[in-house]
Design a protein around this motif. Structure first.
Motif, PDB file in Angstrom:
ATOM      1  N   ARG A 161       0.829  -1.201   0.000  1.00 29.87           N
ATOM      2  CA  ARG A 161       0.000   0.000   0.000  1.00 29.87           C
ATOM      3  C   ARG A 161       0.870   1.260   0.000  1.00 29.87           C
ATOM      4  N   PHE A 162       1.981   1.234   0.747  1.00 34.03           N
ATOM      5  CA  PHE A 162       2.893   2.380   0.726  1.00 34.03           C
ATOM      6  C   PHE A 162       3.431   2.618  -0.684  1.00 34.03           C
ATOM      7  N   LYS A 163       3.764   1.546  -1.402  1.00 32.66           N
ATOM      8  CA  LYS A 163       4.242   1.698  -2.775  1.00 32.66           C
ATOM      9  C   LYS A 163       3.172   2.309  -3.663  1.00 32.66           C
ATOM     10  N   ALA A 164       1.916   1.843  -3.487  1.00 30.87           N
ATOM     11  CA  ALA A 164       0.821   2.376  -4.291  1.00 30.87           C
ATOM     12  C   ALA A 164       0.588   3.854  -3.980  1.00 30.87           C
ATOM     13  N   ILE A 165       0.669   4.195  -2.683  1.00 34.30           N
ATOM     14  CA  ILE A 165       0.511   5.602  -2.290  1.00 34.30           C
ATOM     15  C   ILE A 165       1.594   6.453  -2.948  1.00 34.30           C
ATOM     16  N   LEU A 166       2.838   5.937  -2.928  1.00 34.80           N
ATOM     17  CA  LEU A 166       3.937   6.691  -3.521  1.00 34.80           C
ATOM     18  C   LEU A 166       3.737   6.891  -5.021  1.00 34.80           C
ATOM     19  N   ASP A 167       3.291   5.837  -5.721  1.00 37.85           N
ATOM     20  CA  ASP A 167       3.035   5.958  -7.159  1.00 37.85           C
ATOM     21  C   ASP A 167       1.972   7.013  -7.438  1.00 37.85           C
ATOM     22  N   GLU A 168       0.867   6.979  -6.655  1.00 37.42           N
ATOM     23  CA  GLU A 168      -0.188   7.974  -6.857  1.00 37.42           C
ATOM     24  C   GLU A 168       0.322   9.367  -6.498  1.00 37.42           C
ATOM     25  N   TRP A 169       1.118   9.444  -5.435  1.00 36.83           N
ATOM     26  CA  TRP A 169       1.668  10.735  -4.992  1.00 36.83           C
ATOM     27  C   TRP A 169       2.449  11.402  -6.119  1.00 36.83           C
ATOM     28  N   ARG A 170       3.278  10.609  -6.788  1.00 39.44           N
ATOM     29  CA  ARG A 170       4.110  11.155  -7.852  1.00 39.44           C
ATOM     30  C   ARG A 170       3.300  11.612  -9.060  1.00 39.44           C
ATOM     31  N   SER A 171       2.100  11.076  -9.204  1.00 39.28           N
ATOM     32  CA  SER A 171       1.270  11.444 -10.354  1.00 39.28           C
ATOM     33  C   SER A 171       0.480  12.729 -10.115  1.00 39.28           C
ATOM     34  N   ILE A 172       0.444  13.207  -8.877  1.00 41.18           N
ATOM     35  CA  ILE A 172      -0.351  14.395  -8.540  1.00 41.18           C
ATOM     36  C   ILE A 172       0.497  15.632  -8.762  1.00 41.18           C
ATOM     37  N   ARG A 173      -0.015  16.560  -9.545  1.00 39.79           N
ATOM     38  CA  ARG A 173       0.727  17.767  -9.914  1.00 39.79           C
ATOM     39  C   ARG A 173      -0.072  19.021  -9.530  1.00 39.79           C
ATOM     40  N   GLY A 174       0.615  20.167  -9.683  1.00 39.46           N
ATOM     41  CA  GLY A 174      -0.077  21.447  -9.563  1.00 39.46           C
ATOM     42  C   GLY A 174      -0.097  22.033  -8.173  1.00 39.46           C
ATOM     43  N   ILE A 175       0.747  21.529  -7.257  1.00 36.88           N
ATOM     44  CA  ILE A 175       0.785  22.070  -5.895  1.00 36.88           C
ATOM     45  C   ILE A 175       2.017  22.958  -5.761  1.00 36.88           C
ATOM     46  N   ASP A 176       1.873  24.071  -5.062  1.00 38.92           N
ATOM     47  CA  ASP A 176       3.038  24.933  -4.866  1.00 38.92           C
ATOM     48  C   ASP A 176       4.100  24.208  -4.053  1.00 38.92           C
ATOM     49  N   ARG A 177       5.335  24.628  -4.267  1.00 38.96           N
ATOM     50  CA  ARG A 177       6.475  23.880  -3.726  1.00 38.96           C
ATOM     51  C   ARG A 177       6.454  23.795  -2.199  1.00 38.96           C
ATOM     52  N   LYS A 178       6.157  24.893  -1.515  1.00 41.97           N
ATOM     53  CA  LYS A 178       6.180  24.892  -0.061  1.00 41.97           C
ATOM     54  C   LYS A 178       5.174  23.904   0.509  1.00 41.97           C
ATOM     55  N   THR A 179       3.927  23.965   0.012  1.00 46.36           N
ATOM     56  CA  THR A 179       2.898  23.046   0.503  1.00 46.36           C
ATOM     57  C   THR A 179       3.264  21.607   0.180  1.00 46.36           C
ATOM     58  N   ASP A 180       3.769  21.378  -1.034  1.00 47.98           N
ATOM     59  CA  ASP A 180       4.134  20.025  -1.442  1.00 47.98           C
ATOM     60  C   ASP A 180       5.233  19.463  -0.541  1.00 47.98           C
ATOM     61  N   GLU A 181       6.226  20.293  -0.190  1.00 45.48           N
ATOM     62  CA  GLU A 181       7.307  19.819   0.680  1.00 45.48           C
ATOM     63  C   GLU A 181       6.787  19.486   2.078  1.00 45.48           C
TER      64      GLU A 181
END
Length: 416
Positions: A161-181
């Protein structure tokens, strides 16, 4: 490329005379609400052809405008770019060298700019909404990861599940850098916490021994490969590192550990035995080289430096033979080199002393001082004979000063 729809602005090339005129000299005018404006001159043919030419240029602007409108309507272009392009076209109409419906085209561009501004606002709103959705989804994923890190005991399923979360996480775009970090730190911290708990759960003795056995097998394979190496220094250092890694690997099952250790020691002993034999041969060769250099040094120390030229030639021959002999034991390097340098300095000092004794500039200075003394003494005698005591005394004083300088120069030459 979007297809431009029929424009509400009339094409100028259909009836150029409606929008402008050309006079007998070929000057082209366009009609504006403020009166006529000169847009160019035509000398290449009939005046009507010139008017038609500038009408076609207007139609080009009109076509460009409608293509912008078509792209904007289709949603396939950047509304900010469309707004900028439309503004550029509109701002250039006052000086545009065209003949056509400038009022209609300006109104059309104003309309297009208003549409582009609305599209820019809509795009901004869409981006904001997309960002909000992306932030919300990553917050959900971070919260799920934190729950798994604190509560999960089904290690494989939770790891998947952690791997799946990471894969989905990487596919999500459009967030400002500070919030994303900030969100990434939450997820990363949760994942690290989960990995630590899972690693601790499986850190039992059987696994430690299996890990130790696997690691020691790798070390043995590397040691056996190194046993035939002739790269003595780096290989010996690597064997020391292998021994440290062996101790750090821990103990495997006793039978396996003993067998692996025997293989490791055999490879290590084979390498160091070959190295010892090679070093013994090299040391014998180096010792013989040292004896040869000592004999050569004794010969060098007998060089007669009374003849600096001959001494330099003799030293040069000795230096050539010295280099041909080769290396010596480390403990002999410094004293042998120091002895040869002492001879080199003795020969160099002799050559410098000879040069100073025969320095033509120094001899010339002595002769010059002696000549000046003679000149002033002659002036003193001449003045005394003429009854000029003052000039005679002055000349004798100057002669005495130059005589002191002459004495100093002669002593300097004699002492070289």
């Amino acid at each position: 490329m979007p297809v431009a729809q029929p424009s509400p602005v009339a094409s100028a090339s259909v009836d150029p005379g409606r929008w402008g005129r050309v006079d007998a000299e070929g000057t082209i005018y366009v009609r504006t609400p403020d009166g006529e404006r000169v847009v160019g001159s035509w000398q290449a043919g009939a005046p009507e052809e010139g008017l038609a030419h500038f009408a076609r240029r207007f139609d080009d602007l009109l076509t460009e405008t409608e293509l912008l409108a078509a792209r904007l309507a289709a949603g396939g272009g950047d509304p900010k770019h469309a707004l900028s392009s439309a503004k550029t076209l509109r701002d250039g109409l006052d000086e545009a060298t065209v003949v056509g419906d400038l009022v209609g085209l300006r109104d059309r561009l104003d309309e297009l700019m208003a549409q582009a501004e609305e599209a820019v606002t809509a795009a901004r709103s869409a981006r904001d909404a997309q960002r909000a959705a992306a932030v919300a989804r990553k917050e959900e994923l971070a919260a799920e990861a934190e729950t798994l890190a604190a509560e999960a005991t089904q290690w494989k399923q939770a790891g998947d599940r952690f791997k799946a979360i990471l894969d989905e996480w990487r596919s999500i775009r459009g967030i400002d850098r500070k919030t994303d970090e900030q969100l990434w730190k939450r997820f990363s911290k949760a994942r690290e916490s989960f990995n630590r708990r899972r690693g601790s759960h499986f850190a039992d003795l059987d696994r430690q021994r299996a890990s130790a056995k696997a690691r020691k097998e790798e070390l043995v394979v590397e040691a056996e490969k190194l046993s035939d190496s002739d790269d003595w220094g780096p290989t010996a250092a690597r064997f020391r590192d292998l021994m440290a890694e062996w101790k750090a690997a821990g103990r495997a099952q006793k039978d396996a550990d003993d067998a692996l250790w025997q293989r490791f020691r055999t490879a290590q002993d084979s390498f160091f035995a070959r190295r010892s034999g090679t070093f013994a041969e090299r040391d014998a060769e180096f010792s013989a080289n040292a004896e040869a250099k000592r004999a050569l040094l004794a010969e060098a120390e007998k060089i007669d430096v009374s003849d600096p030229g001959g001494a330099r030639a003799a030293l040069r021959r000795i230096q050539e033979r010295w280099e041909e002999i080769g290396k010596v034991p480390r403990d002999d390097i410094r004293p042998l080199e120091a002895g040869l340098r002492a001879v080199e300095e003795r020969v160099r000092d002799a050559a410098e002393r000879q040069w100073r004794r025969t320095d033509p500039e120094a001899e010339a200075r002595v002769a010059q001082f002696r000549e000046r003394v003679a000149q002033f003494e002659a002036q003193a005698e001449k003045a005394q004979a003429a009854g000029d005591a003052r000039r005679a005394e002055q000349a004798r004083s100057q002669a005495e000063q130059w005589r002191e300088w002459l004495t100093t120069a002669e002593q300097a030459v004699r002492q070289r």
